[in-house]
Design a protein around this motif. Structure first.
Motif, PDB file in Angstrom:
ATOM      1  N   VAL A   1       0.827  -1.373   0.071  1.00 39.28           N
ATOM      2  CA  VAL A   1      -0.066   0.143  -0.124  1.00 39.28           C
ATOM      3  C   VAL A   1       0.825   1.247   0.140  1.00 39.28           C
ATOM      4  CG1 VAL A   1      -1.865  -1.145   1.285  1.00 39.28           C
ATOM      5  CG2 VAL A   1      -0.231   0.218   2.484  1.00 39.28           C
ATOM      6  N   GLU A   2       2.169   0.957   0.078  1.00 29.93           N
ATOM      7  CA  GLU A   2       3.067   2.373   0.089  1.00 29.93           C
ATOM      8  C   GLU A   2       2.690   3.427  -0.825  1.00 29.93           C
ATOM      9  OE1 GLU A   2       7.735   3.385   1.095  1.00 29.93           O
ATOM     10  OE2 GLU A   2       7.124   1.341   0.174  1.00 29.93           O
ATOM     11  N   ASP A   3       2.557   2.955  -2.046  1.00 31.78           N
ATOM     12  CA  ASP A   3       2.328   4.033  -3.063  1.00 31.78           C
ATOM     13  C   ASP A   3       0.856   4.104  -3.640  1.00 31.78           C
ATOM     14  OD1 ASP A   3       5.192   4.544  -3.353  1.00 31.78           O
ATOM     15  OD2 ASP A   3       5.273   2.898  -4.629  1.00 31.78           O
ATOM     16  N   MET A   4      -0.208   3.591  -2.587  1.00 32.47           N
ATOM     17  CA  MET A   4      -1.550   3.673  -3.059  1.00 32.47           C
ATOM     18  C   MET A   4      -2.009   4.968  -2.160  1.00 32.47           C
ATOM     19  SD  MET A   4      -3.074  -0.276  -2.739  1.00 32.47           S
ATOM     20  CE  MET A   4      -2.445  -1.378  -3.873  1.00 32.47           C
ATOM     21  N   ASP A   5      -3.216   5.377  -2.896  1.00 30.68           N
ATOM     22  CA  ASP A   5      -3.736   6.595  -2.309  1.00 30.68           C
ATOM     23  C   ASP A   5      -4.989   6.183  -1.555  1.00 30.68           C
ATOM     24  OD1 ASP A   5      -4.768   9.211  -1.508  1.00 30.68           O
ATOM     25  OD2 ASP A   5      -5.769   9.463  -3.759  1.00 30.68           O
ATOM     26  N   VAL A   6      -4.598   5.592  -0.367  1.00 35.71           N
ATOM     27  CA  VAL A   6      -5.667   5.058   0.793  1.00 35.71           C
ATOM     28  C   VAL A   6      -5.645   5.370   2.014  1.00 35.71           C
ATOM     29  CG1 VAL A   6      -5.897   2.908  -0.857  1.00 35.71           C
ATOM     30  CG2 VAL A   6      -4.405   3.139   1.153  1.00 35.71           C
ATOM     31  N   ASP A   7      -6.628   5.616   2.770  1.00 37.53           N
ATOM     32  CA  ASP A   7      -6.754   6.362   4.014  1.00 37.53           C
ATOM     33  C   ASP A   7      -6.720   4.971   5.124  1.00 37.53           C
ATOM     34  OD1 ASP A   7      -7.007   8.990   3.421  1.00 37.53           O
ATOM     35  OD2 ASP A   7      -8.975   8.580   2.908  1.00 37.53           O
ATOM     36  N   ILE A   8      -7.624   3.921   4.828  1.00 36.91           N
ATOM     37  CA  ILE A   8      -7.599   2.938   5.656  1.00 36.91           C
ATOM     38  C   ILE A   8      -7.669   1.591   5.041  1.00 36.91           C
ATOM     39  CG2 ILE A   8      -9.359   1.795   7.598  1.00 36.91           C
ATOM     40  CD1 ILE A   8      -8.565   4.604   8.456  1.00 36.91           C
ATOM     41  N   VAL A   9      -6.626   0.651   5.670  1.00 33.37           N
ATOM     42  CA  VAL A   9      -6.292  -0.401   4.976  1.00 33.37           C
ATOM     43  C   VAL A   9      -6.962  -1.556   6.043  1.00 33.37           C
ATOM     44  CG1 VAL A   9      -4.574  -2.120   4.323  1.00 33.37           C
ATOM     45  CG2 VAL A   9      -4.396   0.287   3.937  1.00 33.37           C
ATOM     46  N   VAL A  10      -7.769  -2.539   5.460  1.00 35.20           N
ATOM     47  CA  VAL A  10      -8.222  -3.580   6.376  1.00 35.20           C
ATOM     48  C   VAL A  10      -7.463  -4.808   6.172  1.00 35.20           C
ATOM     49  CG1 VAL A  10     -10.196  -5.123   6.720  1.00 35.20           C
ATOM     50  CG2 VAL A  10     -10.567  -2.533   6.494  1.00 35.20           C
ATOM     51  N   ASN A  11      -6.912  -5.509   6.986  1.00 35.99           N
ATOM     52  CA  ASN A  11      -6.007  -6.689   6.984  1.00 35.99           C
ATOM     53  C   ASN A  11      -6.946  -7.838   6.992  1.00 35.99           C
ATOM     54  OD1 ASN A  11      -4.492  -8.682   7.275  1.00 35.99           O
ATOM     55  ND2 ASN A  11      -3.008  -7.724   8.525  1.00 35.99           N
ATOM     56  N   VAL A  12      -7.315  -8.795   6.520  1.00 36.15           N
ATOM     57  CA  VAL A  12      -8.047  -9.835   6.737  1.00 36.15           C
ATOM     58  C   VAL A  12      -6.885 -11.308   6.685  1.00 36.15           C
ATOM     59  CG1 VAL A  12      -9.895 -11.373   6.161  1.00 36.15           C
ATOM     60  CG2 VAL A  12     -10.368  -8.930   6.202  1.00 36.15           C
ATOM     61  N   GLN A  13      -6.829 -12.028   7.419  1.00 35.96           N
ATOM     62  CA  GLN A  13      -5.833 -12.978   7.395  1.00 35.96           C
ATOM     63  C   GLN A  13      -6.548 -14.043   6.514  1.00 35.96           C
ATOM     64  OE1 GLN A  13      -2.940 -12.876   8.887  1.00 35.96           O
ATOM     65  NE2 GLN A  13      -3.464 -11.074   9.784  1.00 35.96           N
ATOM     66  N   GLY A  14      -5.604 -14.750   5.674  1.00 33.27           N
ATOM     67  CA  GLY A  14      -6.067 -15.574   4.548  1.00 33.27           C
ATOM     68  C   GLY A  14      -6.569 -16.961   5.196  1.00 33.27           C
ATOM     69  N   ASP A  15      -6.458 -17.184   6.576  1.00 27.34           N
ATOM     70  CA  ASP A  15      -7.007 -18.590   6.875  1.00 27.34           C
ATOM     71  C   ASP A  15      -8.290 -18.173   7.709  1.00 27.34           C
ATOM     72  OD1 ASP A  15      -6.038 -17.025   9.227  1.00 27.34           O
ATOM     73  OD2 ASP A  15      -4.461 -18.656   9.613  1.00 27.34           O
ATOM     74  N   GLU A  16      -9.096 -16.676   7.496  1.00 25.59           N
ATOM     75  CA  GLU A  16     -10.234 -16.817   8.183  1.00 25.59           C
ATOM     76  C   GLU A  16     -11.409 -16.673   7.232  1.00 25.59           C
ATOM     77  OE1 GLU A  16     -11.016 -15.928  11.403  1.00 25.59           O
ATOM     78  OE2 GLU A  16      -8.970 -15.532  12.256  1.00 25.59           O
ATOM     79  N   PRO A  17     -11.931 -17.743   6.585  1.00 23.86           N
ATOM     80  CA  PRO A  17     -12.954 -17.839   5.726  1.00 23.86           C
ATOM     81  C   PRO A  17     -14.382 -17.406   6.252  1.00 23.86           C
ATOM     82  CG  PRO A  17     -12.419 -20.056   6.394  1.00 23.86           C
ATOM     83  CD  PRO A  17     -11.391 -18.997   7.128  1.00 23.86           C
ATOM     84  N   PHE A  18     -14.666 -17.319   7.554  1.00 30.68           N
ATOM     85  CA  PHE A  18     -15.926 -17.123   7.902  1.00 30.68           C
ATOM     86  C   PHE A  18     -16.150 -15.758   8.420  1.00 30.68           C
ATOM     87  CE2 PHE A  18     -14.819 -21.480   8.859  1.00 30.68           C
ATOM     88  CZ  PHE A  18     -15.992 -21.990   8.174  1.00 30.68           C
ATOM     89  N   ILE A  19     -15.007 -14.625   7.944  1.00 32.72           N
ATOM     90  CA  ILE A  19     -15.526 -13.226   8.175  1.00 32.72           C
ATOM     91  C   ILE A  19     -16.968 -12.988   7.858  1.00 32.72           C
ATOM     92  CG2 ILE A  19     -13.221 -12.579   8.221  1.00 32.72           C
ATOM     93  CD1 ILE A  19     -13.412 -11.697   5.235  1.00 32.72           C
ATOM     94  N   ASP A  20     -17.598 -11.873   8.593  1.00 32.68           N
ATOM     95  CA  ASP A  20     -18.696 -11.500   8.273  1.00 32.68           C
ATOM     96  C   ASP A  20     -18.717  -9.753   8.125  1.00 32.68           C
ATOM     97  OD1 ASP A  20     -19.419 -10.152  10.676  1.00 32.68           O
ATOM     98  OD2 ASP A  20     -19.644 -12.048  11.434  1.00 32.68           O
ATOM     99  N   ARG A  21     -19.838  -9.348   7.149  1.00 32.58           N
ATOM    100  CA  ARG A  21     -20.104  -8.027   7.024  1.00 32.58           C
ATOM    101  C   ARG A  21     -20.280  -7.155   8.188  1.00 32.58           C
ATOM    102  NH1 ARG A  21     -22.011  -4.426   3.234  1.00 32.58           N
ATOM    103  NH2 ARG A  21     -22.909  -2.677   4.146  1.00 32.58           N
TER     104      ARG A  21
END
Length: 239
Positions: A79-99
């Motif tokens: 994300v270093e060169d991305m124009d973003v404010d907030i970055v959400v990190n979801v681990q790759g081994d968390e398939p049950f995340i919800d909205r």
């Protein structure tokens, strides 16, 4: 952003294991995408195998340019060169995340008008003693404002008075960062507490960052072992 490495220490190749007809990493990617909360969803990896899996079903992938010790470092590079404010990190081994749970993390920043919070993360109550003592479950304690005080693989607080009412909370490794906090993490060296516990969230605390913890009832299984994968398969069948 979904950091994804192939050679996980406890369960190498777990992200490409089958989870009821799709790989674990694909399940996680689609769960994040289906929340409709994000402008973009990317998998960030140094593995050609994982990159091929993601691009094979039309997902977006970013290849890391360097070797990294942890997921936050991998995302900081991405994300270093991305124009973003907030970055959400979801681990790759968390398939049950919800909205609902992910939306709560974003609300933290909408309500933080003074911009005092550096990152937000999730915690969930534990009631089974085996879960509390399991070192794979990272525990978190907070102050009265739900700011993280410490994370540990050890049960904290220690129950010297076993009659005192206390709820133990498991840290769910899903974060929302201000971009600068993520960049700072990458540029700051690891200190002794993080090195001892092997919990990257501790680095933020050691350098004085504020972590807002958000309660969730999300029924999640982080897939760290083959046994976790079997539990995830059963849970998905029930759904």
């Amino acid at each position: 952003m979904i950091p994804a490495r192939f050679d996980a220490a406890r369960f190498p190749g777990k992200l490409l294991e089958d989870l009821n007809g799709k790989t674990v990493i694909r399940r996680t990617y689609e769960a994040a995408k289906n929340t409709d909360l994000f402008e973009e969803v990317y998998v960030v990896t140094d593995s050609e195998k994982i990159a091929s899996e993601i691009s094979g079903f039309g997902g977006k992938v970013i290849m890391s340019k360097k070797e990294h010790e942890c997921g936050s470092d991998r995302l900081a590079e991405a994300v270093e060169d991305m124009d973003v404010d907030i970055v959400v990190n979801v681990q790759g081994d968390e398939p049950f995340i919800d909205r609902e749970s992910l939306a709560k993390l974003l609300v933290v920043f909408r309500e933080d008008h003074e911009e005092e919070i550096d990152l937000a993360s999730l915690k969930t109550a534990m009631s089974v003693s085996d879960e509390i003592t399991n070192s794979n479950n990272v525990k978190v304690i907070t102050d009265k404002n739900n700011l993280a005080l410490y994370f540990s693989r050890f049960p904290i607080p220690y129950p010297r008075d076993r009659d005192a009412p206390m709820t133990y909370f498991r840290h769910i490794g899903i974060y929302a960062f201000r971009k600068q906090a993520l960049i700072d993490f990458h540029n700051l060296p690891m200190l002794p507490l993080e090195a001892t516990e092997k919990i990257e969230a501790i680095r933020f605390l050691e350098y004085g960052k504020k972590i807002k913890m958000v309660d969730t009832n999300m029924n999640t299984i982080g897939i760290d072992t083959p046994e976790d994968l079997e539990r995830a398969r059963k849970l998905m069948q029930e759904d």
